[in-house]
Design a protein around this motif. Structure first.
Motif, PDB file in Angstrom:
ATOM      1  N   LEU A 128      76.994  50.115 134.002  1.00  0.00           N
ATOM      2  CA  LEU A 128      75.973  50.786 133.200  1.00  0.00           C
ATOM      3  C   LEU A 128      74.704  50.955 134.023  1.00  0.00           C
ATOM      4  O   LEU A 128      74.269  50.030 134.717  1.00  0.00           O
ATOM      5  CB  LEU A 128      75.668  49.958 131.947  1.00  0.00           C
ATOM      6  CG  LEU A 128      76.834  49.735 130.983  1.00  0.00           C
ATOM      7  CD1 LEU A 128      76.459  48.696 129.935  1.00  0.00           C
ATOM      8  CD2 LEU A 128      77.241  51.033 130.321  1.00  0.00           C
ATOM      9  N   ARG A 129      74.128  52.154 133.932  1.00  0.00           N
ATOM     10  CA  ARG A 129      72.880  52.431 134.622  1.00  0.00           C
ATOM     11  C   ARG A 129      71.858  52.966 133.633  1.00  0.00           C
ATOM     12  O   ARG A 129      72.200  53.450 132.551  1.00  0.00           O
ATOM     13  CB  ARG A 129      73.109  53.453 135.739  1.00  0.00           C
ATOM     14  CG  ARG A 129      73.847  52.896 136.940  1.00  0.00           C
ATOM     15  CD  ARG A 129      74.221  53.988 137.936  1.00  0.00           C
ATOM     16  NE  ARG A 129      73.227  55.024 138.080  1.00  0.00           N
ATOM     17  CZ  ARG A 129      73.451  56.163 138.734  1.00  0.00           C
ATOM     18  NH1 ARG A 129      74.618  56.387 139.293  1.00  0.00           N
ATOM     19  NH2 ARG A 129      72.493  57.073 138.814  1.00  0.00           N
ATOM     20  N   LEU A 130      70.593  52.896 134.017  1.00  0.00           N
ATOM     21  CA  LEU A 130      69.537  53.467 133.184  1.00  0.00           C
ATOM     22  C   LEU A 130      69.662  54.989 133.168  1.00  0.00           C
ATOM     23  O   LEU A 130      69.838  55.608 134.229  1.00  0.00           O
ATOM     24  CB  LEU A 130      68.168  53.073 133.713  1.00  0.00           C
ATOM     25  CG  LEU A 130      67.728  51.623 133.504  1.00  0.00           C
ATOM     26  CD1 LEU A 130      66.464  51.351 134.297  1.00  0.00           C
ATOM     27  CD2 LEU A 130      67.489  51.359 132.032  1.00  0.00           C
ATOM     28  N   PRO A 131      69.593  55.605 131.996  1.00  0.00           N
ATOM     29  CA  PRO A 131      69.593  57.075 131.964  1.00  0.00           C
ATOM     30  C   PRO A 131      68.303  57.617 132.546  1.00  0.00           C
ATOM     31  O   PRO A 131      67.282  56.918 132.596  1.00  0.00           O
ATOM     32  CB  PRO A 131      69.714  57.388 130.471  1.00  0.00           C
ATOM     33  CG  PRO A 131      69.170  56.187 129.774  1.00  0.00           C
ATOM     34  CD  PRO A 131      69.501  55.020 130.653  1.00  0.00           C
ATOM     35  N   PRO A 132      68.324  58.857 133.007  1.00  0.00           N
ATOM     36  CA  PRO A 132      67.123  59.420 133.633  1.00  0.00           C
ATOM     37  C   PRO A 132      65.989  59.604 132.623  1.00  0.00           C
ATOM     38  O   PRO A 132      66.210  59.970 131.484  1.00  0.00           O
ATOM     39  CB  PRO A 132      67.605  60.776 134.174  1.00  0.00           C
ATOM     40  CG  PRO A 132      68.789  61.117 133.309  1.00  0.00           C
ATOM     41  CD  PRO A 132      69.442  59.819 132.967  1.00  0.00           C
ATOM     42  N   SER A 140      82.082  58.455 132.430  1.00  0.00           N
ATOM     43  CA  SER A 140      83.144  58.288 133.420  1.00  0.00           C
ATOM     44  C   SER A 140      83.934  59.559 133.679  1.00  0.00           C
ATOM     45  O   SER A 140      84.723  59.606 134.627  1.00  0.00           O
ATOM     46  CB  SER A 140      84.119  57.196 132.953  1.00  0.00           C
ATOM     47  OG  SER A 140      83.454  55.985 132.727  1.00  0.00           O
ATOM     48  N   THR A 141      83.775  60.556 132.832  1.00  0.00           N
ATOM     49  CA  THR A 141      84.569  61.775 132.962  1.00  0.00           C
ATOM     50  C   THR A 141      83.659  62.973 133.214  1.00  0.00           C
ATOM     51  O   THR A 141      82.548  63.043 132.674  1.00  0.00           O
ATOM     52  CB  THR A 141      85.388  62.050 131.692  1.00  0.00           C
ATOM     53  OG1 THR A 141      84.499  62.138 130.575  1.00  0.00           O
ATOM     54  CG2 THR A 141      86.394  60.944 131.440  1.00  0.00           C
ATOM     55  N   PRO A 142      84.117  63.920 133.996  1.00  0.00           N
ATOM     56  CA  PRO A 142      83.346  65.153 134.161  1.00  0.00           C
ATOM     57  C   PRO A 142      83.373  65.966 132.874  1.00  0.00           C
ATOM     58  O   PRO A 142      84.300  65.830 132.066  1.00  0.00           O
ATOM     59  CB  PRO A 142      84.094  65.880 135.284  1.00  0.00           C
ATOM     60  CG  PRO A 142      85.495  65.389 135.175  1.00  0.00           C
ATOM     61  CD  PRO A 142      85.390  63.947 134.745  1.00  0.00           C
ATOM     62  N   PHE A 143      82.359  66.792 132.698  1.00  0.00           N
ATOM     63  CA  PHE A 143      82.353  67.659 131.519  1.00  0.00           C
ATOM     64  C   PHE A 143      83.259  68.854 131.782  1.00  0.00           C
ATOM     65  O   PHE A 143      83.093  69.583 132.758  1.00  0.00           O
ATOM     66  CB  PHE A 143      80.945  68.147 131.198  1.00  0.00           C
ATOM     67  CG  PHE A 143      80.906  69.092 130.025  1.00  0.00           C
ATOM     68  CD1 PHE A 143      80.878  68.600 128.727  1.00  0.00           C
ATOM     69  CD2 PHE A 143      80.936  70.470 130.215  1.00  0.00           C
ATOM     70  CE1 PHE A 143      80.872  69.462 127.644  1.00  0.00           C
ATOM     71  CE2 PHE A 143      80.923  71.340 129.137  1.00  0.00           C
ATOM     72  CZ  PHE A 143      80.894  70.836 127.847  1.00  0.00           C
ATOM     73  N   ILE A 144      84.232  69.024 130.906  1.00  0.00           N
ATOM     74  CA  ILE A 144      85.127  70.183 130.933  1.00  0.00           C
ATOM     75  C   ILE A 144      85.014  70.844 129.569  1.00  0.00           C
ATOM     76  O   ILE A 144      85.220  70.195 128.535  1.00  0.00           O
ATOM     77  CB  ILE A 144      86.580  69.763 131.213  1.00  0.00           C
ATOM     78  CG1 ILE A 144      86.675  69.098 132.597  1.00  0.00           C
ATOM     79  CG2 ILE A 144      87.513  70.968 131.139  1.00  0.00           C
ATOM     80  CD1 ILE A 144      88.018  68.495 132.898  1.00  0.00           C
ATOM     81  N   ALA A 145      84.661  72.106 129.560  1.00  0.00           N
ATOM     82  CA  ALA A 145      84.413  72.789 128.295  1.00  0.00           C
ATOM     83  C   ALA A 145      85.611  72.654 127.364  1.00  0.00           C
ATOM     84  O   ALA A 145      86.759  72.840 127.785  1.00  0.00           O
ATOM     85  CB  ALA A 145      84.109  74.258 128.543  1.00  0.00           C
ATOM     86  N   GLN A 182      77.340  62.269 136.656  1.00  0.00           N
ATOM     87  CA  GLN A 182      77.351  63.035 135.406  1.00  0.00           C
ATOM     88  C   GLN A 182      75.977  62.930 134.758  1.00  0.00           C
ATOM     89  O   GLN A 182      75.558  61.851 134.333  1.00  0.00           O
ATOM     90  CB  GLN A 182      78.440  62.498 134.463  1.00  0.00           C
ATOM     91  CG  GLN A 182      79.847  62.578 135.046  1.00  0.00           C
ATOM     92  CD  GLN A 182      80.223  63.974 135.463  1.00  0.00           C
ATOM     93  OE1 GLN A 182      79.924  64.939 134.769  1.00  0.00           O
ATOM     94  NE2 GLN A 182      80.867  64.102 136.606  1.00  0.00           N
ATOM     95  N   PRO A 183      75.223  64.022 134.665  1.00  0.00           N
ATOM     96  CA  PRO A 183      73.814  63.934 134.269  1.00  0.00           C
ATOM     97  C   PRO A 183      73.573  63.861 132.771  1.00  0.00           C
ATOM     98  O   PRO A 183      72.473  63.520 132.339  1.00  0.00           O
ATOM     99  CB  PRO A 183      73.223  65.234 134.832  1.00  0.00           C
ATOM    100  CG  PRO A 183      74.383  66.202 134.770  1.00  0.00           C
ATOM    101  CD  PRO A 183      75.615  65.397 135.058  1.00  0.00           C
ATOM    102  N   THR A 184      74.571  64.183 131.964  1.00  0.00           N
ATOM    103  CA  THR A 184      74.344  64.309 130.526  1.00  0.00           C
ATOM    104  C   THR A 184      74.150  62.947 129.869  1.00  0.00           C
ATOM    105  O   THR A 184      74.904  62.005 130.138  1.00  0.00           O
ATOM    106  CB  THR A 184      75.530  65.031 129.856  1.00  0.00           C
ATOM    107  OG1 THR A 184      75.713  66.299 130.486  1.00  0.00           O
ATOM    108  CG2 THR A 184      75.290  65.213 128.369  1.00  0.00           C
ATOM    109  N   VAL A 185      73.149  62.859 129.018  1.00  0.00           N
ATOM    110  CA  VAL A 185      72.938  61.654 128.211  1.00  0.00           C
ATOM    111  C   VAL A 185      73.481  61.924 126.815  1.00  0.00           C
ATOM    112  O   VAL A 185      73.056  62.871 126.150  1.00  0.00           O
ATOM    113  CB  VAL A 185      71.440  61.283 128.137  1.00  0.00           C
ATOM    114  CG1 VAL A 185      71.245  60.077 127.218  1.00  0.00           C
ATOM    115  CG2 VAL A 185      70.898  60.993 129.529  1.00  0.00           C
TER     116      VAL A 185
END
Length: 434
Positions: free
Chosen positions: A24-28, A63-68, A108-111
């Motif tokens: 776990l990391r801090l979100p931006p 953990s997963t890339p965003f795939i539409a 993966q940048p999405t929060v």
């Protein structure tokens, strides 16, 4: 009914080497904190408990890339076209999972966000904290009839004192599903649900129980506090985590990764199975049925009437079904209602099968200090499908474990407030784990 210990030691086949959960990391910063998507509730849940709703950033990064995700079903399709689309979506979702490789880059940048309900006792503490985690397609309020019975029983019997209950919407479900709707893709791993559970326990659950009101956006606890609870657990809480279905699997992975904060773990027909138990056809059938299911109605009243007539919802406990209609659906300005967890996202969750085998593999390694209880429905309706596999599952970690079969329930376990739940023997009269 109690399932007795098997006569032979557990098998060692059917295991895989689990992939460690992504740290776990801090979100931006700065975070754009969302508002609650549903109206505020009356805080008076019962004579002795208040309920409030809260938001936290989910585990970051994902953990997963965003795939539409595949597009919604057109309203004008004829039956043959719709059936062909359902079959194509099913193949695509299963294929994506089969090709999935964990993304350890942390790019993966999405929060995303989790939404929680808190049910807290007025007055002094000294009892348990429960964290209750729903099944796929459900929502945090699914447990409210259960919680009412548990709290009433706890008020009547001090051996089962409960100070606080938390329920959490998985990121696609309930109010969290509404907040995250634009950022949910066609690929999801139950590992991230396990990380969301740990994220709340380690970084956002307040250190002590207080009847005072908490802010809607829960503050992150100081780093030294979260580090201490990850190593040594809570000083002022006894936390029992209740996981139903896929959440039982995720809770097991969470407890294996960071056992110290857990005092007890309750499995409600969890999807924890060996690799020798082939779920491929079951997963495919679940996805097809979910995608074919109706997801919108002209009003909440129509939804109640039509769903109540179906064999699936018709068998539900009336209070649980009423809670589903009240809280699993969202109403637009015209009065029409749709599912908060749309059917494609429910199907996306069903597609992950590897995490259930990982949980099976680590189950014997769960810290023996953690009291474990299994609640299994009718042996004809459990996900395990056979008495032998149920027996093997519930005794796979044989120390500090109990079990009960709720004979009249199915996998959704609509009667998990049954007295057997209160008699889990997770606590003694002094309140310490057994």
């Amino acid at each position: 009914m109690i399932i007795p210990r098997p006569g032979q030691p557990p098998r060692t086949d059917g295991q895989i080497t689990p992939i460690p959960l992504l740290p776990l990391r801090l979100p931006p910063e700065p975070l754009r904190y969302p508002a609650l998507p549903s109206p505020l509730r009356d805080h008076r849940f019962s004579a002795t408990y208040n309920v409030t709703t809260h938001i936290i950033p989910a585990a970051f990064p994902r953990s997963t890339p965003f795939i539409a995700p595949p597009p919604a079903f057109p309203s004008h399709e004829i039956d043959d076209e719709r059936e062909a689309r359902i079959q194509r979506y099913t193949r695509e979702l299963i294929s994506l999972q089969a090709q999935y490789v964990p993304d350890s880059s942390g790019t993966q940048p999405t929060v995303l966000w989790n939404v929680l309900n808190r049910y807290v006792r007025h007055g002094k503490g000294g009892g348990l904290t429960l964290l209750m985690l729903h099944a796929n397609g459900m929502h945090k309020e699914t447990f409210e009839p259960t919680i009412r019975h548990l709290l009433q029983a706890a008020d009547e019997d001090t051996r089962y004192r409960i100070d606080e209950v938390w329920t959490l919407d998985a990121v696609q479900h309930g109010d969290a599903g509404l907040i995250n709707a634009d950022n949910l893709g066609a690929l999801f791993t139950w590992s991230d649900h396990a990380r969301d559970i740990l994220n709340f326990i380690l970084h956002f659950l307040p250190d002590t129980v207080t009847p005072s009101e908490l802010p809607t956006h829960l503050p992150r606890v100081p780093l030294e506090v979260s580090s201490a609870r990850e190593k040594r657990g809570f000083t002022n809480r006894e936390l029992v985590v209740v996981g139903h279905s896929f959440s039982g699997c995720a809770a097991t992975l969470a407890a294996h990764t960071a056992p110290a904060p857990f005092s007890g773990l309750v499995h409600v027909d969890p999807i924890i199975v060996p690799s020798t138990f082939n779920r491929d056809e079951t997963i495919r059938n679940f996805i097809v049925r979910v995608l074919a299911r109706r997801s919108g109605w002209s009003s909440r009243e129509e939804a109640y009437s039509l769903m109540r007539k179906s064999p699936y919802f018709g068998a539900w406990d009336p209070d649980v079904f009423r809670s589903y209609v009240d809280y699993a659906l969202v109403e637009d300005s015209s009065g029409k209602v749709t599912l908060k967890c749309n059917t494609i996202q429910e199907a996306v969750v069903f597609a992950d099968k590897i995490r259930s085998i990982e949980a099976w593999s680590v189950l014997p390694e769960i810290d023996k200090r953690i009291a474990m209880k299994w609640i299994i429905p009718s042996l004809k309706k459990t996900i395990y499908q056979s008495y032998e596999l149920v027996q093997e599952a519930v005794w796979r970690r044989a120390e500090n474990v109990t079990n009960v079969v709720v004979a009249k329930a199915a996998h959704v376990v609509r009667l998990i407030w049954h007295k057997s739940f209160m008699h889990t023997q997770l606590t003694s009269q002094s309140g310490h784990p057994r």
